[in-house]
Scaffold this active site. Structure first.
Site, PDB file in Angstrom:
ATOM      1  N   CYS B  85     127.982 -23.019  -1.548  1.00  0.00           N
ATOM      2  CA  CYS B  85     129.411 -22.777  -1.380  1.00  0.00           C
ATOM      3  C   CYS B  85     130.211 -24.074  -1.599  1.00  0.00           C
ATOM      4  CB  CYS B  85     129.680 -22.149  -0.010  1.00  0.00           C
ATOM      5  SG  CYS B  85     131.323 -21.434   0.148  1.00  0.00           S
ATOM      6  N   HIS B 194     125.548 -17.513   0.653  1.00  0.00           N
ATOM      7  CA  HIS B 194     124.921 -18.375   1.666  1.00  0.00           C
ATOM      8  C   HIS B 194     123.512 -17.956   2.062  1.00  0.00           C
ATOM      9  CE1 HIS B 194     128.509 -20.769   2.863  1.00  0.00           C
ATOM     10  NE2 HIS B 194     129.109 -19.775   2.234  1.00  0.00           N
ATOM     11  N   GLU B 196     121.436 -19.693   3.749  1.00  0.00           N
ATOM     12  CA  GLU B 196     121.079 -20.218   5.086  1.00  0.00           C
ATOM     13  C   GLU B 196     121.538 -19.289   6.206  1.00  0.00           C
ATOM     14  OE1 GLU B 196     123.676 -20.904   3.480  1.00  0.00           O
ATOM     15  OE2 GLU B 196     125.300 -21.732   4.689  1.00  0.00           O
TER      16      GLU B 196
END
Lengths: 54, 221
Positions: B85, B194, B196
């Protein structure tokens, strides 16, 4: 909305006004252009012009 | 394996990135934006957020931070770097990746679970996926529309530098539905959604994102 003017184009964008206590030398202008290219704008997605006013 | 996670002022996702490294079997190492020492890490993650408040442009100021002065030459020498991002935006501003990220096509901030397809599994950060694997991970960005000129796009496609594409809708108007790209060497990867946030189905829409981190950790054990 009642406006009657008819511009041939409209531009919206960022402007940075740098104030010096003297007119920039050729070398300073070059440095400002370098800052405009590397920091103030991203040439991949933006264009810029530099204008000196007294 | 020790993996650095950079924190800039305004970074949001450094804790989740560190957690993902831990889940993958690695040891996360916090790297501060004002430091210049990479502490001997074997890879670096630039997490999401709003580095330096996104002033000027997303990632524009982070590029000039002391830690990036250390990361850029290391990445050019092959150090694996993953930008997620805002981290992707920093990598583009740093010229480690070509192109730029611009406002989403609808001009709205997007936050949703997004399906993407891994189209290149040869990079340092995607080799633990299977070819053409489809995964669902969160997407949350305001400026996620990947843009570059025609020549760059052609080179990205010819060199198989596209890592992932959006499936179904193209949520932000990215060229060729690009969700992530890599550099020619395959060590630097930028991804807009994302991974994560999707490493455990208890806390994310899936555990699909974990493979980005195991790709690095497993390969280098």
């Amino acid at each position: 909305m009642g406006f009657t003017f008819s511009p041939t184009s409209v531009r919206q964008g960022k402007s940075f006004i740098l104030t010096l206590d003297h007119l920039p030398s050729a070398a300073e202008l070059k440095e400002i252009e370098s800052a405009a290219t590397s920091l103030l704008s991203n040439p991949v997605i933006e264009t810029f012009t530099i204008r000196v006013e007294n | 394996m020790r993996v650095g996670v950079v924190t800039f002022p305004g970074t949001l996702d450094d804790h989740d990135a560190a957690r993902a490294v831990k889940y993958a079997g690695g040891e996360p190492v916090s790297l501060w934006h004002g430091d210049t020492d990479l502490q001997g890490v074997s890879g670096v993650i630039l997490p999401g957020g709003f580095s330096y408040g996104d002033y000027l442009r997303c990632g524009a100021i982070a590029r000039f931070s002391p830690i990036m002065n250390a990361i850029v030459p290391a990445a050019e020498n092959g150090l694996p770097v993953l930008g997620i991002c805002n981290g992707f935006q920093v990598l583009c501003e740093s010229h480690l990746l070509p192109g730029a990220l611009t406002r989403n096509v609808g001009l709205h901030f997007l936050c949703r679970d997004q399906e993407i397809e891994i189209v290149n599994k040869d990079s340092a950060w995607s080799n633990d996926f299977s070819t053409h694997q489809k995964i669902t991970i969160p997407l949350k960005n305001g400026e996620g529309s990947y843009q570059c000129d025609d020549k760059t796009l052609q080179q990205l496609e010819e060199n198989s530098q596209v890592i992932a594409r959006y499936v179904g809708v193209n949520p932000n108007g990215s060229r060729n539905a690009i969700a992530g790209i890599t550099n020619k060497k395959g060590n630097v990867v930028g991804i807009m959604p994302h991974p994560e946030h999707a490493i455990d189905s208890l806390t994310g829409p899936s555990a699909d994102g974990l493979a980005f981190f195991t790709s690095l950790v497993k390969a280098r054990v």
